[in-house]
Every structure is written in C-alpha cells, then in structure tokens.
Design a protein around this motif. Structure first.
Motif, PDB file in Angstrom:
ATOM      1  N   ILE A  75     -63.261 -13.196 -41.022  1.00  0.00           N
ATOM      2  CA  ILE A  75     -61.965 -13.493 -41.629  1.00  0.00           C
ATOM      3  C   ILE A  75     -61.497 -12.228 -42.329  1.00  0.00           C
ATOM      4  CG2 ILE A  75     -60.719 -14.846 -43.351  1.00  0.00           C
ATOM      5  CD1 ILE A  75     -62.773 -17.086 -42.879  1.00  0.00           C
ATOM      6  N   GLU A  94     -60.379 -19.420 -51.996  1.00  0.00           N
ATOM      7  CA  GLU A  94     -61.756 -19.118 -52.394  1.00  0.00           C
ATOM      8  C   GLU A  94     -62.731 -20.122 -51.778  1.00  0.00           C
ATOM      9  OE1 GLU A  94     -63.318 -16.755 -53.938  1.00  0.00           O
ATOM     10  OE2 GLU A  94     -61.596 -15.532 -54.534  1.00  0.00           O
ATOM     11  N   LEU A  97     -63.086 -19.347 -47.999  1.00  0.00           N
ATOM     12  CA  LEU A  97     -63.917 -18.178 -47.719  1.00  0.00           C
ATOM     13  C   LEU A  97     -65.392 -18.471 -47.976  1.00  0.00           C
ATOM     14  CD1 LEU A  97     -61.708 -15.308 -49.202  1.00  0.00           C
ATOM     15  CD2 LEU A  97     -61.943 -15.975 -46.803  1.00  0.00           C
ATOM     16  N   GLN A 101     -68.263 -18.260 -45.217  1.00  0.00           N
ATOM     17  CA  GLN A 101     -69.332 -17.285 -45.412  1.00  0.00           C
ATOM     18  C   GLN A 101     -70.696 -17.959 -45.372  1.00  0.00           C
ATOM     19  OE1 GLN A 101     -69.571 -15.311 -49.182  1.00  0.00           O
ATOM     20  NE2 GLN A 101     -70.756 -13.597 -48.377  1.00  0.00           N
ATOM     21  N   ILE A 107     -66.460 -11.318 -44.047  1.00  0.00           N
ATOM     22  CA  ILE A 107     -65.158 -11.224 -44.706  1.00  0.00           C
ATOM     23  C   ILE A 107     -64.826  -9.754 -44.927  1.00  0.00           C
ATOM     24  CG2 ILE A 107     -63.826 -11.752 -46.782  1.00  0.00           C
ATOM     25  CD1 ILE A 107     -65.701 -14.208 -47.135  1.00  0.00           C
ATOM     26  N   SER A 109     -61.669  -7.854 -46.843  1.00  0.00           N
ATOM     27  CA  SER A 109     -60.510  -8.176 -47.664  1.00  0.00           C
ATOM     28  C   SER A 109     -59.830  -6.917 -48.179  1.00  0.00           C
ATOM     29  CB  SER A 109     -60.917  -9.049 -48.856  1.00  0.00           C
ATOM     30  OG  SER A 109     -59.792  -9.312 -49.680  1.00  0.00           O
ATOM     31  N   PRO A 115     -62.285 -11.917 -52.153  1.00  0.00           N
ATOM     32  CA  PRO A 115     -62.898 -12.889 -53.060  1.00  0.00           C
ATOM     33  C   PRO A 115     -63.011 -12.332 -54.478  1.00  0.00           C
ATOM     34  CG  PRO A 115     -64.571 -11.872 -51.691  1.00  0.00           C
ATOM     35  CD  PRO A 115     -63.263 -11.364 -51.174  1.00  0.00           C
TER      36      PRO A 115
END
Length: 623
Positions: A75, A94, A97, A101, A107, A109, A115
């Motif tokens: 993601i 949140e 994610l 995870q 992830i 970002s 996060p």
C-alpha cells in the motif's frame, strides 16, 4: 537478444487451492480533496509508471477505504495530507494500514503522519527546516541505499523543506540538516518505508534522474511482500554520438570511424547522427561495414559542415554561439555532388533554417530532404536507423511527413514544439514519464547551481499528424549536457561511469552521449581505448546488456505498450504466475524480486511477444 535470467515457459498451471495464492497487488492511495494531491498524481505516479509497477489507485475523497483486494503486496500513501484533515478518515486509515500490515502487506508512505508510529515532532509544535541544501546517507548500508556510499553527501540544486522530526521507532536512511527524510521499520509481519518530503522530486530541487530515483524504486521493492514483480527496463546500455563526420583519417591518419571500432571492442554499439556530406568514400564504406554487422546504426543529422572559413566560430556572430564548443572540427571533405549551400555560415541543416530561426520554406525543405534521399541512393545500400534527432533539435512541420513515411522513422527525440528555433521561448512537448505536467517552483534556488538538469523522456507523441515514440536521455548535471571526453583518461572514464550508473540505477535506458566534431576528434586513439576499457570495467557489476539504440528503443516501446495486469504466487507449488496485458512486437522482461534470509534477490523473466494478453509461469523456491 535474450535478456532473461530465468526462462518463462508461457504455460500456466492451475493453482492448488485459492488459499495458497498470494497476490502482488499494489494499492496507491490518493485524496483529491487534499491540496497536496498533485504530489501523488503528478510526481509519484509517473515514477511508478516508469518503474513498471502495476497498481490500482484508490481516491479517499469519499471518506472510505478500499474494500479490496485482500492482502495486497503493498500500500502506497502517495502524498502528504492524505486524510485532508478528516480525523475520522485518519482513524480509519490507521486501522486499515495496521490490518493489512498484520497480514504481511508492506507500506510506503509520503505522509509524515501516516502511519503515526515512526516519527515524532521535536517540541510541541510541528516545524519545517526550509534550508536543506544537501542530503546525507548514514554510515550503515541498507538495501534501499545500496547504490550509495556510507556517509555520501548528495548536493541539491535548490534548498528543500524537510520537517523537523525525530525517528525514535525507525531506522534513518537519509537526512537533511540532520532531520530524517527517509526512514524504515520492520516487524515479523511487514515493512514500512516513510518519506517526510517529496520536494526532491521537483527539478528545482533535484528531480527525476537526479540521483535519488534508485532509493525510490528500492523503497517499493524492499517494503513489498515477496515475490514482487515490476516491469522496469533491463540494464541496457547504448551510446549516442552526434555530428558524425568520420574525422579519423584527417586527424590521426586512422580509419575515419576508428573510434566506433574501439568502443565496439568493449561492447558499445553506438547510434551515429550523421553529417552526411562530410563522410568520405572511405568513411562511407566503413560505415556500411559497421551498420551491416550490427556494430552501429546511423541516420541523417544535417547535410554537413562545409570546408569554408565561415564554418569556424571566429568568422560569424550568431545568437547561439555561446552554446558552441570552441574550435570545433571542420572536415576537409565535402560531397562533390552536394546541393548548393543553403546557409551563409556554420552548418548546412536539413530540417530547419537554423541561422534565421525559422522553418525552411516548403520548397527548400523539399530540396533538403531530396538531397538526403539522393545521397543515400548514390552511396547505398546503407541501412538507415529508424531513430532520428535533428541538428540542434529543430524541425519544421513541413519535414515530418517525409521522415515518417519515406524514411520509416519510428523513434524521435523532440523536446520543443515544431517550427521553433533552439533558444526560442517555446512550449515543451508534453511527454512522459516525467514531463506530462507543468511543474511549480519548489524550494529556494541556490545562488550557484548547475546550468543543466538531467532529463528523460520515453512516450508516444504526435508531430504534424504523425505518431512517433519519443526518447531522449541526457544526464546533464555531471558534466553539463554530455560526456565531454578529452585526453584525461581517468576523468573522462569517471564521467562516463557516473553517467551510465545514473541511468542503470534509475531503471532507465542508459545512454552515453557525446559529439564527434566537438570532442571525440581531439582524443588520441590510445586514450580513447583506455577510456572505454575503464568505463566497461566500471559498469560491469550491473551486468549490462549492450545494444544498438534501435534494438533498445523497440524494447522500451514494447514496455510502454504492455503492462503487468496481475501476478500471484502459489505458496503450495512455488509457482509465480504473471499475467500481461497490451501488446508487444519484441520480447520484453519482468523483474521478479524474492527475499531469502532478509536478502532481496532480483532476477529477470522473459515475456514472449504477445497480442492482447499472455500468461507466463516461473517456479520459485518455496518459502
């Protein structure tokens, strides 16, 4: 040429139980309600397309999270302000994610608050340092920064803004003024990469091909659950030489194109942009031998540089003189049946009236194009490359139909619109991957900065009703436009190695670019040999595949007309299935990344020529 390190069979086996199939799906989150959304849509997504990452975009503007797919490989939170100050959406994001995870999803970002577990503000209020003029890599190596030396300092073209934060729960991989720009964290279930600023993606600060692209694609690969697939360009190396006259006999009493034979010894197969009227009969025969053996390709660049005083800079005063190299080479030879001069000084152009900053009239344009056709008919047979670059990049719209339909040109380099002279304040042609959008000024300019920026284009464009695949690559911030070879063997080789490394590490088509009449003619033959021996040794670690530009551009175009539709891994059988969509006219490749004992492995899988879709399978070691 077969680039595959793994032979794909083209046969698909049935997966043994859907519970064993793991998808390589990538979800890219954007929020069109956020004022920062263009950092995702206009900066990050072009990079993902360039790297050949297959992804689905999900817009959070409606306030909801994607419902599928289950257990994506990765993601990507594509820009700051992803929740657009919606606290409810922030909480849902949140949870989304963390849930993914926990199932092994990686992830990446670009929102420093999402996060929320890796970074903290220094003090009670968030702060920004706007004066970051260089980036520093840490003393320890990491997969993401593997192409950079420990402690390396990357100078920026302008000052960028970096948030003032601490990274108590993450490992810092890149800093600016001691503030974290790139951090990572991992657990037993998944990995996280977080960038605190995207300012470096803008050319006013650094931009594409500026030396940080490798950290971006390696962030994606490192974080993604493996196996992971990516349709990036293989490590292909090409060479481009403009203003080719065959100076060897006049300058060194060597064969006219001796320098081509020298680079051939080390694998290079240069594309030659010809001053056709300056090629002697000996040079023409040597050129035929090189082209017919696959050692080079060539196409017309200009009619030539006449052996007259007015060809020397000291005898004319032109608006473009400051851009020229002093004491350029003036050949003794000019084709005996050449058409009368079209210009009073400097070079004889085919596609544009350079000195008068305007297109040729239709009659003169037709005359110049016919002159090229007559030359090829007289000296032939001589195969012509289907890649074209006009002298000084200038073309009139009245030349386009001829080069497309009479010469069969499929590939072209063109940055500015037609019918405009070099140096005119004219719009650039919008072309991908990185030039599709107007770019705002970001950061604070430095008082002293490089005059040139690196550039890279690979996209379909339309010129005067004809479609071409446009390609150009210049790593200009190392020397200032091109290689600029001279008799300093060590320095020239170093520039060549750094130029090619930049392309290879950026998952781009690597091009070594120079001019014969500006630079090559000055280099002693023994030094030229030593330079390319060192360059070939300096890039050997990348396992380069040396190709003609024509071969390479067909592969590049095929990567543009095809894409990974989906890939899935059956944990029970060890079978990786790759589904491709689109069409190709040459074999292409897909990178497959696996991970064993925390070490990421890279391999290439060949994709055969296909129309509409195809499936290939690879058997990997079971985890």
């Amino acid at each position: 040429m077969n680039l595959a390190l793994i032979a794909a069979t083209g046969i698909v086996l049935n997966c043994r139980g859907p519970e064993q199939a793991v998808s390589s799906e990538v979800i890219v989150l954007v929020n069109s309600n956020s004022p920062e959304v263009t950092k995702g849509t206009q900066k990050l997504i072009p990079y993902l397309n360039h790297f050949g990452v297959s992804f689905t975009t999900a817009d959070l503007a409606e306030g909801s999270l994607p419902s599928g797919p289950e257990k994506p490989a990765l993601i990507i939170v594509s820009h700051p302000g992803i929740a657009a100050d919606d606290m409810t959406l922030t909480g849902l994001l949140e949870q989304y994610l963390k849930k993914n995870q926990a199932s092994g999803t990686g992830i990446v970002s670009f929102d420093l608050l999402v996060p929320d577990s890796l970074l903290d503000f220094e003090g009670d209020e968030p702060g920004i340092d706007p004066d970051v003029g260089e980036l520093v890599f840490p003393p320890e190596k990491h997969y993401i920064t593997a192409y950079h030396q420990p402690g390396e300092v990357k100078d920026l073209f302008g000052y960028m803004a970096v948030p003032i934060m601490t990274a108590d729960n993450a490992r810092v991989l890149l800093t600016g003024n001691n503030h974290p720009l790139l951090v990572v964290a991992e657990s037993a279930s998944g990995k996280i990469v977080q960038w605190t600023s995207q300012d470096w993606m803008y050319s006013s600060v650094l931009g594409p091909m500026g030396g940080l692209d490798d950290c971006l694609w390696r962030s994606v690969v490192w974080a993604a659950r493996k196996p992971f697939t990516m349709q990036a360009i293989p490590p292909i190396v090409t060479m481009r030489v403009d203003d080719v006259v065959g100076s060897g006999r006049q300058q060194w009493d060597e064969t006219p194109l001796h320098w081509v034979r020298t680079v051939n010894k080390y694998g290079f197969k240069p594309w030659l942009s010809l001053f056709i009227y300056n090629l002697t009969p000996e040079g023409i025969e040597e050129l035929k031998e090189l082209v017919n053996s696959g050692s080079a390709t060539a196409s017309p660049h200009a009619l030539g540089r006449p052996p007259r005083p007015e060809s020397s800079q000291e005898h004319f005063d032109a608006y473009y003189e400051y851009q020229m190299v002093k004491d350029h080479f003036i050949p003794d030879y000019y084709h005996p049946t050449a058409i009368p001069y079209l210009s009073d000084y400097y070079d004889e152009f085919i596609f544009f009236d350079h000195n008068n900053r305007r297109p040729w009239s239709d009659d003169v344009a037709a005359k110049a194009l016919k002159a090229v056709d007559d030359w090829y008919a007289e000296v032939g047979p001589l195969p012509r490359s289907n890649y074209l670059i006009a002298h000084w990049g200038e073309m009139g719209s009245n030349t386009i139909s001829h080069v497309a339909n009479n010469w069969g040109i499929e590939f072209i380099a063109k940055s500015k619109i037609l019918d405009k002279a070099w140096g005119d304040d004219a719009p650039s042609i919008k072309q991908g991957p990185f030039g599709l959008y107007d770019e705002p000024m970001v950061g604070i300019p430095k008082k002293v900065q490089p005059r040139f920026r690196s550039s890279y284009s690979a996209d379909f464009i339309e010129l005067a009703g004809e479609e071409f695949f446009a390609f150009s690559s210049t790593i200009s911030d190392i020397t200032g436009y091109e290689l600029e070879p001279d008799n300093d063997v060590e320095a020239t080789a170093d520039r060549g190695i750094r130029t090619l490394r930049r392309g290879l590490e950026s998952k781009s088509l690597a091009v070594l670019f120079t001019h014969e009449t500006d630079y090559i003619f000055r280099v002693r033959p023994e030094n030229w040999d030593a330079i390319f021996r060192k360059i070939s040794q300096g890039i050997a670690q990348y396992n380069p595949v040396y190709m003609t530009t024509d071969e390479a551009l067909k592969i590049l175009r095929a990567h543009h007309t095809s894409a990974i539709k989906n890939s899935s891994f059956n944990e029970g059988t060890g079978e990786l299935q790759i589904i491709m969509s689109g069409h190709t006219d040459v074999p292409t490749n897909v990178f497959v990344y696996t991970e064993v004992n925390n070490e990421v492995k890279e391999m290439l899988v060949e994709i055969p020529v296909f129309k509409d879709s195809t499936k290939v399978e690879v058997i990997l070691d079971k985890p």
